[in-house]
Write an enzyme that holds these catalytic residues in place. Structure first.
Site, PDB file in Angstrom:
ATOM      1  N   ALA A   1       9.724 -10.933   3.076  1.00  0.00           N
ATOM      2  CA  ALA A   1       8.584 -10.567   2.232  1.00  0.00           C
ATOM      3  C   ALA A   1       8.728 -11.306   0.902  1.00  0.00           C
ATOM      4  O   ALA A   1       9.823 -11.715   0.521  1.00  0.00           O
ATOM      5  CB  ALA A   1       8.520  -9.061   2.001  1.00  0.00           C
ATOM      6  N   PHE A   2       7.612 -11.476   0.197  1.00  0.00           N
ATOM      7  CA  PHE A   2       7.632 -12.328  -0.995  1.00  0.00           C
ATOM      8  C   PHE A   2       8.519 -11.774  -2.101  1.00  0.00           C
ATOM      9  O   PHE A   2       8.885 -12.498  -3.023  1.00  0.00           O
ATOM     10  CB  PHE A   2       6.200 -12.534  -1.527  1.00  0.00           C
ATOM     11  CG  PHE A   2       5.741 -11.477  -2.488  1.00  0.00           C
ATOM     12  CD1 PHE A   2       5.270 -10.261  -2.039  1.00  0.00           C
ATOM     13  CD2 PHE A   2       5.805 -11.691  -3.861  1.00  0.00           C
ATOM     14  CE1 PHE A   2       4.869  -9.279  -2.937  1.00  0.00           C
ATOM     15  CE2 PHE A   2       5.408 -10.721  -4.762  1.00  0.00           C
ATOM     16  CZ  PHE A   2       4.937  -9.509  -4.304  1.00  0.00           C
ATOM     17  N   LYS A   3       8.901 -10.490  -2.012  1.00  0.00           N
ATOM     18  CA  LYS A   3       9.733  -9.923  -3.076  1.00  0.00           C
ATOM     19  C   LYS A   3      11.073 -10.645  -3.194  1.00  0.00           C
ATOM     20  O   LYS A   3      11.677 -10.664  -4.260  1.00  0.00           O
ATOM     21  CB  LYS A   3       9.916  -8.427  -2.856  1.00  0.00           C
ATOM     22  CG  LYS A   3       8.576  -7.703  -2.939  1.00  0.00           C
ATOM     23  CD  LYS A   3       8.681  -6.248  -3.291  1.00  0.00           C
ATOM     24  CE  LYS A   3       7.332  -5.662  -3.659  1.00  0.00           C
ATOM     25  NZ  LYS A   3       6.315  -5.774  -2.576  1.00  0.00           N
ATOM     26  N   ASP A   4      11.507 -11.289  -2.098  1.00  0.00           N
ATOM     27  CA  ASP A   4      12.743 -12.082  -2.170  1.00  0.00           C
ATOM     28  C   ASP A   4      12.635 -13.214  -3.185  1.00  0.00           C
ATOM     29  O   ASP A   4      13.640 -13.614  -3.766  1.00  0.00           O
ATOM     30  CB  ASP A   4      13.045 -12.717  -0.807  1.00  0.00           C
ATOM     31  CG  ASP A   4      13.458 -11.691   0.246  1.00  0.00           C
ATOM     32  OD1 ASP A   4      14.083 -10.676  -0.106  1.00  0.00           O
ATOM     33  OD2 ASP A   4      13.150 -11.930   1.435  1.00  0.00           O
TER      34      ASP A   4
ATOM     35  N   MET B   1      13.523 -11.454  -6.408  1.00  0.00           N
ATOM     36  CA  MET B   1      14.718 -10.609  -6.373  1.00  0.00           C
ATOM     37  C   MET B   1      15.993 -11.441  -6.200  1.00  0.00           C
ATOM     38  O   MET B   1      17.029 -11.120  -6.762  1.00  0.00           O
ATOM     39  CB  MET B   1      14.559  -9.602  -5.239  1.00  0.00           C
ATOM     40  CG  MET B   1      15.292  -8.322  -5.463  1.00  0.00           C
ATOM     41  SD  MET B   1      14.626  -7.291  -6.782  1.00  0.00           S
ATOM     42  CE  MET B   1      13.558  -6.212  -5.870  1.00  0.00           C
TER      43      MET B   1
END
Ligand SMILES: *Cc1c(COP(=O)(O)O)cnc(C)c1O
Length: 471
Positions: A111-114, A117
């Site tokens: 997911a794009f949160k990587d 993060m």
């Protein structure tokens, strides 16, 4: 570069001061005191840079208290083909003329949160080592954020993670992404309750200031400025891939929940990146669509917050939204405070004045909403026409993008997750399961490491006291 609060606290702070902080002391969000401007010459010199080099160039405009060589090394260590699957890191995939996807979800948790993060993990480790401190990250998750945080912080010196999730309520894939981590510094607490119970416990622990100080409790939530800053980079990277010269403009369509992702697009646009429009796409939880259509921002209660098939956008209140409103009202901290701390607390809503509303278009924002039926139709259509299977959140973005795109416009839709994370809805749409990336074929059968706990603040505090490393 100094950072200021959206609510008018006059004390400026440096990047490393706000890196490990959540809200500003006055309850506002941190913002850079100005947007560094990129001109034609800078844009030209950035074309052709690797993603890591581009990340360094953009970060260095906002971070002046980490030596350049160190910052460059952090960017190089974060954005590798090894972690993100390709040299481009965020490759574009063309669909129909004028529309393309920008792949942001090839990191460790799909997911794009990587994208943000992974950088945050390296920044935290660096800053804590520099200070000789440790930090215990406490969070609540119903899926994507928790696993992105754990995969970013695993094995990092000086950081431990205590992540609360509702027992038995995540998808088997999401659960396995978190619980299969065997790292000593990652603690999965599976709470006998629902997501709100988890969040209430995190709030209660954070409100106990003595405990918070003694056990050095921190967070990694979406209001963290460093996360938002890391996301600015892929707007530039998408722009350079989609254009040949700097006189071309592009638009971005962004599946939105907490307004973090599209707020990074706003920042890129304010810096001078030639963005025509920012298309905010919501699901049935349409707080943001309502705002951009009507000028009224009305937060929703639990009863009005729907569980949808694009669950990472199921929000009733967009935690980063205050950042945009601050710019919209010409950075008037007192007015922003009145809107978010006054009107919103009193009435659960605020409505822009006519001339404030008229300014929205000048910031490039438009919006739309998408439903479960729209997601299914968009997933089917994109598979049938292009042989591309998209996830449910990306489908919301693409549906709304198609409503807005005009002849001659270049529209980039941000792909925010891979379909395997939401396999049940893909099955419903296509009658078959999405592909599992080969490296994760055995994910759900890996040994799991987690502790089931009662939904009780005392129990969670005791767990932290027993497992947090000694200072
Ligand atoms: C978090 C998330 C979103 C929403 O992003 P915001 O920054 O909260 O607007 C959209 N799609 C996916 C898959 C997510 O994980």
């Amino acid at each position: 570069m100094q950072y200021i609060s959206t609510r008018g606290d006059p004390t400026p702070r440096s990047f490393s001061e706000i890196l490990l902080e959540g809200l500003a002391p006055d309850g506002g969000l941190y913002m850079p005191d100005r947007y560094p401007q990129v001109d034609d010459g800078i844009l030209t010199s950035w074309r052709g840079l690797s993603y890591a080099e581009l990340a360094y160039e953009i970060l260095s405009l906002y971070i002046d208290d980490i030596p350049a060589a160190d910052l460059r090394a952090l960017a190089e260590k974060t954005y590798t083909a090894d972690v993100f699957g390709t040299d481009a890191i965020v490759p574009l995939k063309p669909l129909e003329p004028g529309v393309q996807l920008e792949a942001l979800s090839n990191g460790p948790t799909l997911a794009f949160k990587d994208m943000a993060m992974q950088l945050l993990g390296n920044l935290f480790e660096y800053e804590l080592a520099r200070r000789g401190e440790t930090l215990n990250i406490l969070g609540a998750t119903s899926g994507d954020t928790g696993s992105a945080a754990e995969h970013a912080m695993r094995g990092k010196q000086g950081v431990s993670v205590f992540m609360l999730s509702p027992y038995g309520r995540m998808s088997p894939f999401q659960q396995a992404q978190m619980f299969s981590l065997q790292d000593e510094n990652i603690h999965n607490l599976s709470v006998e309750g629902v997501f709100d119970d988890c969040q209430d416990i995190v709030k209660a622990v954070s409100n106990d200031l003595a405990f918070k100080r003694k056990w050095r409790i921190g967070t990694v939530n979406s209001i963290n400025w460093a996360r938002l800053l890391a996301q600015v980079v892929y707007y530039f990277a998408g722009y350079f891939q989609a254009t040949k010269t700097n006189d071309q403009k592009v638009s971005f369509a962004v599946p939105s929940g907490n307004f973090g992702n599209v707020c990074a697009g706003h920042v890129a646009r304010m810096m001078g990146l030639p963005i025509a429009r920012l298309v905010v796409a919501t699901n049935e939880n349409d707080v943001l669509d309502e705002f951009f259509r009507t000028g009224t921002y009305r937060v929703r209660g639990a009863a009005e917050t729907f569980e949808t098939s694009s669950p990472s956008m199921d929000i009733s209140k967009a935690s980063n939204f205050e950042r945009f409103v601050f710019d919209l009202v010409s950075r008037d901290g007192a007015l922003t405070r009145e809107l978010f701390n006054g009107a919103l607390q009193r009435d659960g809503a605020f409505t822009l004045l006519h001339d404030q509303k008229a300014r929205i278009a000048g910031f490039g924002f438009v919006s739309g909403r998408s439903t479960h039926a729209d997601r299914l139709a968009t997933i089917r259509d994109t598979d049938a026409r292009f042989g591309v299977v998209i996830d449910t959140h990306t489908a919301d973005g693409l549906k709304v993008a198609r409503e807005h795109v005009t002849a001659g416009e270049t529209m980039i839709v941000l792909e925010t997750a891979l379909p395997i994370k939401f396999a049940d809805t893909i099955q419903e749409a296509l009658g078959r399961r999405p592909e599992t990336p080969p490296a994760l074929a055995d994910l759900e059968s890996r040994p799991k490491r987690f502790t089931v706990v009662k939904a009780d603040v005392g129990v969670v505090k005791a767990f932290i006291e027993a497992h947090a490393p000694a200072e």
